[in-house]
Design a protein around this motif. Structure first.
Motif, PDB file in Angstrom:
ATOM      1  N   VAL A 183      -3.938  26.748  33.702  1.00 34.28           N
ATOM      2  CA  VAL A 183      -4.400  26.947  33.013  1.00 34.28           C
ATOM      3  C   VAL A 183      -5.324  27.442  31.558  1.00 34.28           C
ATOM      4  CG1 VAL A 183      -3.913  24.627  30.847  1.00 34.28           C
ATOM      5  CG2 VAL A 183      -2.823  24.122  32.825  1.00 34.28           C
ATOM      6  N   PRO A 240      -7.143  18.951  31.714  1.00 36.54           N
ATOM      7  CA  PRO A 240      -5.904  18.108  31.651  1.00 36.54           C
ATOM      8  C   PRO A 240      -6.301  16.832  31.259  1.00 36.54           C
ATOM      9  CG  PRO A 240      -6.437  18.568  34.268  1.00 36.54           C
ATOM     10  CD  PRO A 240      -7.261  18.938  32.940  1.00 36.54           C
ATOM     11  N   SER A 251       1.329  21.804  27.143  1.00 36.72           N
ATOM     12  CA  SER A 251       2.339  21.301  28.298  1.00 36.72           C
ATOM     13  C   SER A 251       2.611  19.996  28.293  1.00 36.72           C
ATOM     14  CB  SER A 251       1.576  21.951  29.580  1.00 36.72           C
ATOM     15  OG  SER A 251       1.954  23.752  28.619  1.00 36.72           O
ATOM     16  N   LEU A 287      -0.013  28.774  33.212  1.00 35.60           N
ATOM     17  CA  LEU A 287      -0.217  28.793  31.397  1.00 35.60           C
ATOM     18  C   LEU A 287      -1.172  29.297  30.747  1.00 35.60           C
ATOM     19  CD1 LEU A 287       0.816  24.741  31.774  1.00 35.60           C
ATOM     20  CD2 LEU A 287       2.504  26.082  31.851  1.00 35.60           C
ATOM     21  N   VAL A 305      -8.534  25.295  34.967  1.00 35.20           N
ATOM     22  CA  VAL A 305      -8.266  25.421  33.581  1.00 35.20           C
ATOM     23  C   VAL A 305      -9.547  26.103  33.277  1.00 35.20           C
ATOM     24  CG1 VAL A 305      -7.239  23.456  33.566  1.00 35.20           C
ATOM     25  CG2 VAL A 305      -9.820  23.103  33.458  1.00 35.20           C
ATOM     26  N   ARG A 344      -3.657  22.989  26.820  1.00 34.08           N
ATOM     27  CA  ARG A 344      -3.783  21.795  27.445  1.00 34.08           C
ATOM     28  C   ARG A 344      -2.821  21.073  27.937  1.00 34.08           C
ATOM     29  NH1 ARG A 344      -7.030  17.218  25.046  1.00 34.08           N
ATOM     30  NH2 ARG A 344      -8.595  18.067  26.303  1.00 34.08           N
ATOM     31  N   LEU A 345      -2.829  21.192  29.224  1.00 36.46           N
ATOM     32  CA  LEU A 345      -1.755  20.179  29.770  1.00 36.46           C
ATOM     33  C   LEU A 345      -2.358  18.370  29.900  1.00 36.46           C
ATOM     34  CD1 LEU A 345       0.779  20.415  32.307  1.00 36.46           C
ATOM     35  CD2 LEU A 345      -1.405  20.489  34.015  1.00 36.46           C
TER      36      LEU A 345
END
Length: 180
Positions: free
Chosen positions: A168, A147, A125, A120, A142, A172-173
């Protein structure tokens, strides 16, 4: 008390034992094992401490079919899956500049473990997992924001394990459990 193997990488965990027990139960359901053989082998699997002990309990079973893999890609745009869609054993999700929303709450999950590999870039997300799922974020890297995920309290065992890995970037997940 069983002795520990010299090579600790050969140790097995509960997920390995559960997966092997499911495979034995499936082999029984398909007629490859008698009830007595299944009971005896499941007992060996549940007591196993090493991969070798699990392999010996699974010996003579037909080869396991390779897990299926699917890729969802949108370089710039929105990725959205919801409703009753079939989740493959391994799902790769790639988006550079967009949003991703995977809803597994009503999806058909046929395997005890689902690996979701994300790549990502930017954007928000979200992954919604089944209420009884276990989430593993060990393989996730990340770049900007950690996350958002709160493990569910009092989750009942027996749900699928969702392993989320990958990268990622500047997005932001968010991972959440379904409410129902």
């Amino acid at each position: 008390m069983p002795q520990l193997p010299e090579d600790p990488s050969q140790l097995v965990g509960d997920d390995d034992r559960d997966s092997a027990a499911r495979r034995l139960q499936q082999a029984y359901a398909e007629g490859y094992l008698s009830h007595e053989q299944m009971d005896e082998r499941v007992g060996r699997v549940l007591a196993a401490a090493t991969q070798g002990e699990i392999r010996s309990a699974l010996a003579s079973l037909p080869a396991e079919q390779a897990g299926d893999t699917a890729t969802i890609s949108a370089p710039a745009g929105r990725i959205r899956r919801r409703g009753a869609w079939r989740v493959p054993r391994t799902l790769k999700v790639v988006t550079g500049f967009g949003r991703m929303n995977l809803d597994l709450s009503r999806a058909v999950i046929e395997t005890p473990v689902v690996d979701i590999e994300v790549q990502l870039g930017t954007g928000r997300s979200r992954i919604t997992v089944p209420r009884d799922a276990t989430v593993d974020l060990e393989g996730l890297s990340v770049g900007w924001k950690e996350p958002r995920y709160k493990p569910r309290r009092g989750a009942r065992p027996g749900g699928p394990t969702i392993r989320i890995s990958g990268v990622v970037g500047f997005g932001r997940l968010t991972i959440r459990h379904a409410r129902r």
